[in-house]
Design a protein around this motif. Structure first.
Motif, PDB file in Angstrom:
ATOM      1  N   PRO A 150      -5.907 -42.584 -50.152  1.00 22.72           N
ATOM      2  CA  PRO A 150      -6.465 -41.489 -50.596  1.00 22.72           C
ATOM      3  C   PRO A 150      -6.400 -40.791 -49.162  1.00 22.72           C
ATOM      4  CG  PRO A 150      -8.378 -43.193 -50.668  1.00 22.72           C
ATOM      5  CD  PRO A 150      -6.282 -44.239 -50.388  1.00 22.72           C
ATOM      6  N   ASN A 151      -5.829 -39.360 -49.658  1.00 23.34           N
ATOM      7  CA  ASN A 151      -4.809 -38.559 -48.368  1.00 23.34           C
ATOM      8  C   ASN A 151      -5.565 -37.322 -48.530  1.00 23.34           C
ATOM      9  OD1 ASN A 151      -2.219 -36.990 -49.703  1.00 23.34           O
ATOM     10  ND2 ASN A 151      -2.279 -39.111 -50.388  1.00 23.34           N
ATOM     11  N   ILE A 152      -5.539 -36.006 -47.536  1.00 21.62           N
ATOM     12  CA  ILE A 152      -5.691 -34.703 -47.772  1.00 21.62           C
ATOM     13  C   ILE A 152      -4.316 -34.100 -46.605  1.00 21.62           C
ATOM     14  CG2 ILE A 152      -6.772 -32.121 -46.650  1.00 21.62           C
ATOM     15  CD1 ILE A 152      -9.215 -33.323 -47.170  1.00 21.62           C
ATOM     16  N   ILE A 153      -3.101 -33.660 -47.801  1.00 17.71           N
ATOM     17  CA  ILE A 153      -1.776 -32.949 -46.755  1.00 17.71           C
ATOM     18  C   ILE A 153      -2.120 -32.022 -46.634  1.00 17.71           C
ATOM     19  CG2 ILE A 153       0.672 -33.970 -46.928  1.00 17.71           C
ATOM     20  CD1 ILE A 153       0.290 -36.655 -47.461  1.00 17.71           C
ATOM     21  N   ARG A 154      -1.827 -31.148 -45.438  1.00 21.80           N
ATOM     22  CA  ARG A 154      -1.685 -29.695 -45.481  1.00 21.80           C
ATOM     23  C   ARG A 154      -0.459 -29.199 -45.643  1.00 21.80           C
ATOM     24  NH1 ARG A 154      -6.411 -30.554 -42.410  1.00 21.80           N
ATOM     25  NH2 ARG A 154      -8.590 -30.578 -43.513  1.00 21.80           N
ATOM     26  N   LYS A 155      -0.509 -27.627 -45.760  1.00 17.10           N
ATOM     27  CA  LYS A 155       0.917 -27.223 -45.659  1.00 17.10           C
ATOM     28  C   LYS A 155       1.108 -26.082 -44.770  1.00 17.10           C
ATOM     29  CE  LYS A 155       2.653 -29.574 -50.050  1.00 17.10           C
ATOM     30  NZ  LYS A 155       3.180 -28.766 -51.565  1.00 17.10           N
ATOM     31  N   ASN A 156       2.303 -25.281 -45.259  1.00 13.62           N
ATOM     32  CA  ASN A 156       2.038 -24.209 -44.472  1.00 13.62           C
ATOM     33  C   ASN A 156       0.984 -23.468 -44.753  1.00 13.62           C
ATOM     34  OD1 ASN A 156       3.551 -24.335 -42.146  1.00 13.62           O
ATOM     35  ND2 ASN A 156       5.362 -23.392 -42.971  1.00 13.62           N
ATOM     36  N   ARG A 157       0.365 -22.404 -43.971  1.00 16.06           N
ATOM     37  CA  ARG A 157      -0.441 -21.063 -45.315  1.00 16.06           C
ATOM     38  C   ARG A 157      -0.706 -20.105 -44.188  1.00 16.06           C
ATOM     39  NH1 ARG A 157      -4.574 -22.193 -49.408  1.00 16.06           N
ATOM     40  NH2 ARG A 157      -3.842 -24.271 -50.636  1.00 16.06           N
ATOM     41  N   ASN A 158      -0.721 -18.734 -44.485  1.00 16.79           N
ATOM     42  CA  ASN A 158      -1.126 -17.395 -43.649  1.00 16.79           C
ATOM     43  C   ASN A 158      -2.072 -17.291 -43.996  1.00 16.79           C
ATOM     44  OD1 ASN A 158       2.038 -18.241 -43.217  1.00 16.79           O
ATOM     45  ND2 ASN A 158       1.245 -17.326 -41.714  1.00 16.79           N
ATOM     46  N   SER A 159      -3.090 -15.868 -42.933  1.00 19.40           N
ATOM     47  CA  SER A 159      -3.403 -15.351 -43.706  1.00 19.40           C
ATOM     48  C   SER A 159      -3.677 -13.783 -44.493  1.00 19.40           C
ATOM     49  CB  SER A 159      -4.856 -15.067 -42.946  1.00 19.40           C
ATOM     50  OG  SER A 159      -5.711 -16.779 -42.670  1.00 19.40           O
TER      51      SER A 159
ATOM     52  N   ASP B   6       7.897  -6.115 -46.776  1.00 18.71           N
ATOM     53  CA  ASP B   6       8.365  -6.995 -47.249  1.00 18.71           C
ATOM     54  C   ASP B   6       7.303  -8.388 -47.922  1.00 18.71           C
ATOM     55  OD1 ASP B   6       8.960 -10.214 -47.247  1.00 18.71           O
ATOM     56  OD2 ASP B   6      10.339  -9.502 -45.912  1.00 18.71           O
ATOM     57  N   ASP B   7       7.349  -8.816 -49.571  1.00 22.10           N
ATOM     58  CA  ASP B   7       6.780  -9.666 -50.175  1.00 22.10           C
ATOM     59  C   ASP B   7       6.545 -10.423 -49.730  1.00 22.10           C
ATOM     60  OD1 ASP B   7       7.302  -7.634 -52.060  1.00 22.10           O
ATOM     61  OD2 ASP B   7       8.455  -8.522 -53.241  1.00 22.10           O
ATOM     62  N   ARG B   8       7.070 -11.409 -48.718  1.00 20.30           N
ATOM     63  CA  ARG B   8       6.712 -12.286 -47.697  1.00 20.30           C
ATOM     64  C   ARG B   8       5.218 -12.494 -47.603  1.00 20.30           C
ATOM     65  NH1 ARG B   8      12.103 -13.828 -44.703  1.00 20.30           N
ATOM     66  NH2 ARG B   8      11.463 -11.789 -44.412  1.00 20.30           N
ATOM     67  N   MET B   9       4.335 -13.655 -47.107  1.00 13.99           N
ATOM     68  CA  MET B   9       3.361 -13.988 -46.344  1.00 13.99           C
ATOM     69  C   MET B   9       3.519 -13.923 -45.099  1.00 13.99           C
ATOM     70  SD  MET B   9       0.333 -13.581 -48.717  1.00 13.99           S
ATOM     71  CE  MET B   9       0.570 -13.210 -49.988  1.00 13.99           C
ATOM     72  N   ALA B  10       4.433 -15.276 -44.803  1.00 15.93           N
ATOM     73  CA  ALA B  10       4.641 -15.785 -43.273  1.00 15.93           C
ATOM     74  C   ALA B  10       5.511 -14.247 -42.447  1.00 15.93           C
ATOM     75  CB  ALA B  10       5.158 -17.153 -43.404  1.00 15.93           C
TER      76      ALA B  10
ATOM     77  N   GLU C   1      -1.914 -15.021 -57.354  1.00 15.41           N
ATOM     78  CA  GLU C   1      -0.262 -15.475 -57.397  1.00 15.41           C
ATOM     79  C   GLU C   1      -0.215 -16.472 -56.187  1.00 15.41           C
ATOM     80  OE1 GLU C   1       1.601 -12.064 -58.145  1.00 15.41           O
ATOM     81  OE2 GLU C   1       1.389 -12.526 -60.653  1.00 15.41           O
ATOM     82  N   GLN C   2      -1.016 -15.958 -54.965  1.00 16.06           N
ATOM     83  CA  GLN C   2      -0.277 -16.567 -53.290  1.00 16.06           C
ATOM     84  C   GLN C   2      -1.571 -17.115 -52.657  1.00 16.06           C
ATOM     85  OE1 GLN C   2       2.801 -16.231 -51.859  1.00 16.06           O
ATOM     86  NE2 GLN C   2       3.597 -14.142 -52.872  1.00 16.06           N
ATOM     87  N   SER C   3      -2.583 -17.680 -53.442  1.00 14.85           N
ATOM     88  CA  SER C   3      -3.104 -18.198 -53.221  1.00 14.85           C
ATOM     89  C   SER C   3      -2.752 -19.765 -52.187  1.00 14.85           C
ATOM     90  CB  SER C   3      -4.456 -18.688 -54.305  1.00 14.85           C
ATOM     91  OG  SER C   3      -4.155 -19.458 -55.241  1.00 14.85           O
ATOM     92  N   GLU C   4      -1.814 -20.548 -53.349  1.00 11.58           N
ATOM     93  CA  GLU C   4      -1.902 -21.387 -52.648  1.00 11.58           C
ATOM     94  C   GLU C   4      -1.349 -21.727 -51.534  1.00 11.58           C
ATOM     95  OE1 GLU C   4      -1.679 -24.828 -53.782  1.00 11.58           O
ATOM     96  OE2 GLU C   4      -3.246 -23.618 -55.405  1.00 11.58           O
ATOM     97  N   ASN C   5      -0.261 -20.032 -50.869  1.00  9.07           N
ATOM     98  CA  ASN C   5      -0.050 -19.836 -49.857  1.00  9.07           C
ATOM     99  C   ASN C   5      -0.821 -19.071 -48.746  1.00  9.07           C
ATOM    100  OD1 ASN C   5       3.071 -20.817 -50.111  1.00  9.07           O
ATOM    101  ND2 ASN C   5       2.973 -18.982 -51.291  1.00  9.07           N
ATOM    102  N   ILE C   6      -2.417 -18.762 -49.539  1.00  6.80           N
ATOM    103  CA  ILE C   6      -2.762 -18.506 -48.119  1.00  6.80           C
ATOM    104  C   ILE C   6      -4.172 -18.724 -47.862  1.00  6.80           C
ATOM    105  CG2 ILE C   6      -4.961 -16.443 -48.424  1.00  6.80           C
ATOM    106  CD1 ILE C   6      -3.460 -14.694 -50.471  1.00  6.80           C
ATOM    107  N   GLN C   7      -4.474 -18.640 -46.149  1.00  2.70           N
ATOM    108  CA  GLN C   7      -5.614 -19.150 -45.600  1.00  2.70           C
ATOM    109  C   GLN C   7      -6.669 -18.646 -45.546  1.00  2.70           C
ATOM    110  OE1 GLN C   7      -6.627 -22.549 -45.064  1.00  2.70           O
ATOM    111  NE2 GLN C   7      -5.096 -22.777 -43.830  1.00  2.70           N
ATOM    112  N   CYS C   8      -6.686 -17.324 -45.538  1.00  2.00           N
ATOM    113  CA  CYS C   8      -8.084 -16.948 -45.592  1.00  2.00           C
ATOM    114  C   CYS C   8      -7.584 -14.958 -46.271  1.00  2.00           C
ATOM    115  CB  CYS C   8      -9.526 -16.625 -45.293  1.00  2.00           C
ATOM    116  SG  CYS C   8      -8.952 -16.484 -43.176  1.00  2.00           S
ATOM    117  N   ILE C   9      -8.806 -14.232 -46.995  1.00  2.00           N
ATOM    118  CA  ILE C   9      -8.533 -13.178 -46.524  1.00  2.00           C
ATOM    119  C   ILE C   9      -9.434 -12.265 -45.851  1.00  2.00           C
ATOM    120  CG2 ILE C   9      -8.548 -11.389 -48.174  1.00  2.00           C
ATOM    121  CD1 ILE C   9      -7.843 -13.185 -51.159  1.00  2.00           C
TER     122      ILE C   9
END
Length: 341
Positions: A168-177, A267-271, A294-302
């Protein structure tokens, strides 16, 4: 295996919270010393992180938090391997807290960037409540674990998936706000947004690296409102990033706005790179919301005051780096995961 004594656990954590909110001489010495191990960890940044966790561990919030989970019924005592990030001070502490609060054992692989603070805070917890003494250990290599919580980059997450996919795991990737601006923000709100951008030099996943602004937005008022953060440029590592990115933009004729300590570029990118915040224009509220979804997987908070309906956590200006106990990274309920092991 004994049931968790929730009342005693809340008392211990809230006592720790009070000590972190007003650090004693010993803890202040550790806070002041961190910059010698990690140049980003200035005394101000570390103190901010320590006191933010102290405020988070208040008795009322702890009671609310524990009430959400059926922990009394749980046996606990699973060995949970933790791979902690080290980008900002004590960034991995919440994972450790969840493992201990759920009655499990934490096998902690700390980041070399941020190993001392976590140890110092846990030593304080053991002095408050010796029952926690055998509930955690710091390890160089993770073996004999029942579950894993690992935080890293998009690259490291692939390795984590490979090595830890069978438990069982939680594996986190890059996110930005992201901050969604309407153009009606006050000077106070934009000034508070400066905290979301500049706290911890912008190194955290809860730091704003992207602005969504209405078409024809003029940035003058934004720049005026954040002018008092200009002292950040005197930090040598931040200054190096600023000079480097500025030279790249000038050499490549990249259109950008620059106030002497922060650059904005479309720039369209998040990071965005350190010392730079990207921005994109939107036509109307519906299109802004669509972009965020559309970007929710790359966003930590708004960060916004606009009434939006999104899956990500939404916070007021200035609050992105002040998470509550139940503001879980990537929106994954760590306590629920641990309670159901």
């Amino acid at each position: 295996m004994s049931k968790i004594n929730i009342k005693s656990t809340i008392n211990s954590f809230s006592s720790l919270g009070r000590q972190l909110t007003e650090p004693d001489t010993q803890l202040m010495a550790i806070i002041d010393d961190e910059r010698h191990h990690n140049a980003w960890f200035t005394s101000e940044s570390v103190l901010q992180a320590v006191t933010a966790i102290g405020k988070m561990l208040n008795e009322v919030d702890l009671q609310t938090w524990f009430a959400k989970y059926n922990l009394n019924e749980q046996a606990g005592d699973k060995k949970v391997g933790l791979i902690l990030a080290g980008n900002i001070p004590l960034v991995g502490f919440h994972d450790v807290l969840c493992v201990l609060a759920s009655g499990n054992q934490a096998l902690i692989k700390a980041s070399s960037q941020d190993a001392r603070l976590v140890k110092a805070v846990l030593q304080k917890l053991v002095v408050i409540d010796s029952n926690f003494a055998d509930k955690f250990s710091f390890v160089e290599r993770l073996v004999n674990f029942d579950a894993i919580i690992a935080t890293g980059s998009n690259n490291s997450s692939r390795y984590f998936d490979y090595y830890f996919g069978k438990v069982p795991n939680i594996i986190r990737k890059n996110r930005n706000s992201v901050a969604l601006l309407t153009g009606n923000e006050t000077a106070e709100e934009l000034s508070a947004l400066g905290h979301d951008i500049f706290d911890y030099y912008g190194l955290g996943c809860r730091n704003v690296s992207k602005l969504l602004v209405p078409k024809d937005y003029v940035f003058n008022f934004f720049f005026e409102s954040i002018e008092h953060y200009k002292g950040i440029i005197h930090h040598h590592k931040y200054n190096n990033n600023y000079d480097y990115n500025k030279s790249i933009y000038l050499v490549n004729s990249v259109k950008h706005l620059d106030n002497g300590f922060l650059m904005l570029t479309e720039d369209d990118r998040m990071a965005s790179p350190l010392s730079v915040v990207y921005f994109s224009y939107y036509d109307d509220q519906a299109s802004a919301q669509k972009t965020l979804q559309e970007q929710s997987e790359n966003i930590q908070c708004i960060v916004t005051t606009a009434p939006i309906n999104v899956s990500n956590q939404v916070v007021p200006f200035g609050q992105s780096q002040q998470p509550a106990l139940w503001d879980y990274a990537d929106g994954i309920d760590t306590m629920e995961f641990l309670a159901n092991l």
